[in-house]
Design a protein around this motif. Sequence first.
Motif, PDB file in Angstrom:
ATOM      1  N   LYS A 136       0.833  -1.203   0.000  1.00 43.26           N
ATOM      2  CA  LYS A 136       0.000   0.000   0.000  1.00 43.26           C
ATOM      3  C   LYS A 136       0.867   1.252   0.000  1.00 43.26           C
ATOM      4  O   LYS A 136       0.608   2.208  -0.739  1.00 43.26           O
ATOM      5  CB  LYS A 136      -0.926   0.000   1.213  1.00 43.26           C
ATOM      6  CG  LYS A 136      -1.882   1.182   1.253  1.00 43.26           C
ATOM      7  CD  LYS A 136      -2.795   1.124   2.473  1.00 43.26           C
ATOM      8  CE  LYS A 136      -3.725   2.345   2.504  1.00 43.26           C
ATOM      9  NZ  LYS A 136      -4.607   2.323   3.702  1.00 43.26           N
ATOM     10  N   LEU A 137       1.914   1.251   0.809  1.00 46.04           N
ATOM     11  CA  LEU A 137       2.831   2.392   0.855  1.00 46.04           C
ATOM     12  C   LEU A 137       3.588   2.521  -0.464  1.00 46.04           C
ATOM     13  O   LEU A 137       3.777   3.627  -0.982  1.00 46.04           O
ATOM     14  CB  LEU A 137       3.816   2.231   2.014  1.00 46.04           C
ATOM     15  CG  LEU A 137       4.899   3.319   2.163  1.00 46.04           C
ATOM     16  CD1 LEU A 137       4.262   4.699   2.311  1.00 46.04           C
ATOM     17  CD2 LEU A 137       5.803   3.010   3.348  1.00 46.04           C
ATOM     18  N   MET A 138       4.008   1.390  -1.027  1.00 45.62           N
ATOM     19  CA  MET A 138       4.748   1.423  -2.296  1.00 45.62           C
ATOM     20  C   MET A 138       3.875   1.970  -3.428  1.00 45.62           C
ATOM     21  O   MET A 138       4.354   2.708  -4.289  1.00 45.62           O
ATOM     22  CB  MET A 138       5.246   0.021  -2.664  1.00 45.62           C
ATOM     23  CG  MET A 138       6.422  -0.473  -1.825  1.00 45.62           C
ATOM     24  SD  MET A 138       7.861   0.628  -1.826  1.00 45.62           S
ATOM     25  CE  MET A 138       8.247   0.743  -3.563  1.00 45.62           C
ATOM     26  N   MET A 139       2.598   1.616  -3.425  1.00 45.87           N
ATOM     27  CA  MET A 139       1.686   2.135  -4.451  1.00 45.87           C
ATOM     28  C   MET A 139       1.556   3.648  -4.347  1.00 45.87           C
ATOM     29  O   MET A 139       1.377   4.342  -5.341  1.00 45.87           O
ATOM     30  CB  MET A 139       0.325   1.463  -4.339  1.00 45.87           C
ATOM     31  CG  MET A 139       0.307   0.017  -4.822  1.00 45.87           C
ATOM     32  SD  MET A 139      -1.318  -0.745  -4.699  1.00 45.87           S
ATOM     33  CE  MET A 139      -2.198   0.141  -5.972  1.00 45.87           C
ATOM     34  N   ASP A 140       1.669   4.156  -3.130  1.00 40.78           N
ATOM     35  CA  ASP A 140       1.606   5.600  -2.928  1.00 40.78           C
ATOM     36  C   ASP A 140       2.912   6.271  -3.345  1.00 40.78           C
ATOM     37  O   ASP A 140       2.918   7.376  -3.882  1.00 40.78           O
ATOM     38  CB  ASP A 140       1.311   5.898  -1.454  1.00 40.78           C
ATOM     39  CG  ASP A 140       0.923   7.360  -1.239  1.00 40.78           C
ATOM     40  OD1 ASP A 140       0.181   7.894  -2.085  1.00 40.78           O
ATOM     41  OD2 ASP A 140       1.381   7.955  -0.248  1.00 40.78           O
TER      42      ASP A 140
END
Length: 543
Positions: A79-83
């Motif tokens: 989720k953080l990487m997608m951001d």
Amino acid sequence: MLSVQNLNVKFNTRKGLVEAVRDISFNLKKGEILGIVGESGSGKSVTSYALMRILDNTGLIRANKMIYSGIDLDNASEKLMMDIRGREVSMIFQNPRTSLNPIRKIGVQIEDVLRRHSRATRYNAKQKAIEALRAVKIKDPENRYYSYPYQLSGGMCQRVVCAIALACDPKLLIADEPTTGLDITTQKAVMDLIKDLILSRNMSSIFITHDLGLASEYCDRIIVMKDGSIVEKGVTKNIFTYPKHPYTQKLVNATPRPEKNIRSLLPPQVKNHEVKHVIQDHTILEVKNLSKLYKGQFGSIQAVKSISFKIKKGECVGLVGESGCGKSTTSAILSRLIDASEGQIFFDKKDISMLPSKNFSKNPIRSHIQMVFQDPTESLNPRYTAKQSISDPLKNLTNMNNDEINTKVIEASNLVGLPLNLLDRLPHQLSGGQKARVGIARAIALSPKLLILDEPTASLDVSIQAVILNLLVDLRAKLGMSYLFVSHDLNVVQLLCDYIIVMKEGVIIEQGKSNQIISNPKESYTRLLLEASPKPPKLPNVP
């Protein structure tokens, strides 16, 4: 901005774990452009995919530290990487056309990124997308917003990819071979654009390439990779002027430069005798007022306009110009793959322009005019072994029996330096250099008088390119062939060709002996092409 320590990447395959990247470490400062150079398979792209965490499920990433602006990329949630992707760290992929969705307008594709990272709403996304197109210097962005990728040139598609990558003002830009397949002036324009945007936005960048000339011009520091490991790193000028590692020396030495000759591109330990090409006064090909008009739904396009030139027996003629100038159309007409609209083509004093291209394969002259295509992968039948590919023209254009064909295949393979144990392999089982050798062997198997080479080394690493270019030099001397060498790389053309033809917008604007065109060009366009050519630092041991 970025700190990587002991990064390892392995892939889980049916034959066990395969190491792609081994214990590499580097740092990237704010506002810096770091170049990662090396040949195909060295681990350059895998390193960038690992940083972005976009490897597939078989990829295993391990690192002591992989920190971007305080964020541990190795342990970050998806989720953080997608951001992070697109907003903080963005990437320009190697092939712009495959990076773009072919059935969505380019403006909408930029909107997707803006809205995904909350940089725009549905009310202002279109205007911001147009501003992003304007930022990468696309003309008439309001109308281009509605274009599909197939309606744009390669250079325009690359600019769109840049617009998507930069739309959310990322702090780190990873550019993976961003100029592959672009002509020399478009390549310079795209690289100048990327560098200007990096400087104006105070970004950092990782520039991945196998073109050492480009890396020397645009990078502050260089990392040299081989077989998944870093073999050398340092300030760009030091790496290119005083390379320490033998592999770096090999790459730097194989990079074409104005002060080198074709033989000096090979490693010093490779012994090559000098060859003397005999150019006869006999004209093998004469083109008179050749034109090609394509009729389309929205009007006609004049691809080639009344061009005339000659090629002598044993001569190598270079045909240069930007994408869309008519080089490939001219090559296709001369090889009789398509018909001209007007003009004459005299091959060995016979007018072959009157012979329809659809029936030309049945003419005995077909065996005397052969072509080596730009992409060795796409030009080979994926279901044919190397032996089948080389023997195919022999079966179709001669009356040889199987024993004679096999003998000729072995002879052609030996001439191009293709190991005979590779003849039973399919294209996907061969390296880029080996596939290039198969393409050349297929073309020379018929002992043609004229060989048309359309960007034969464009997708090859510099060391493989050096070997293929020297192979062409040897074949020309041994077989007495004439070459039409089509390219946008003037550094290569001036080393290989005796005579140069410069095309622009379907017209020949200048032609003459190679040294005359290179040292004293008459046309401003020719000077522009020469100025756009990457110029690696001069080696101290070169006089």
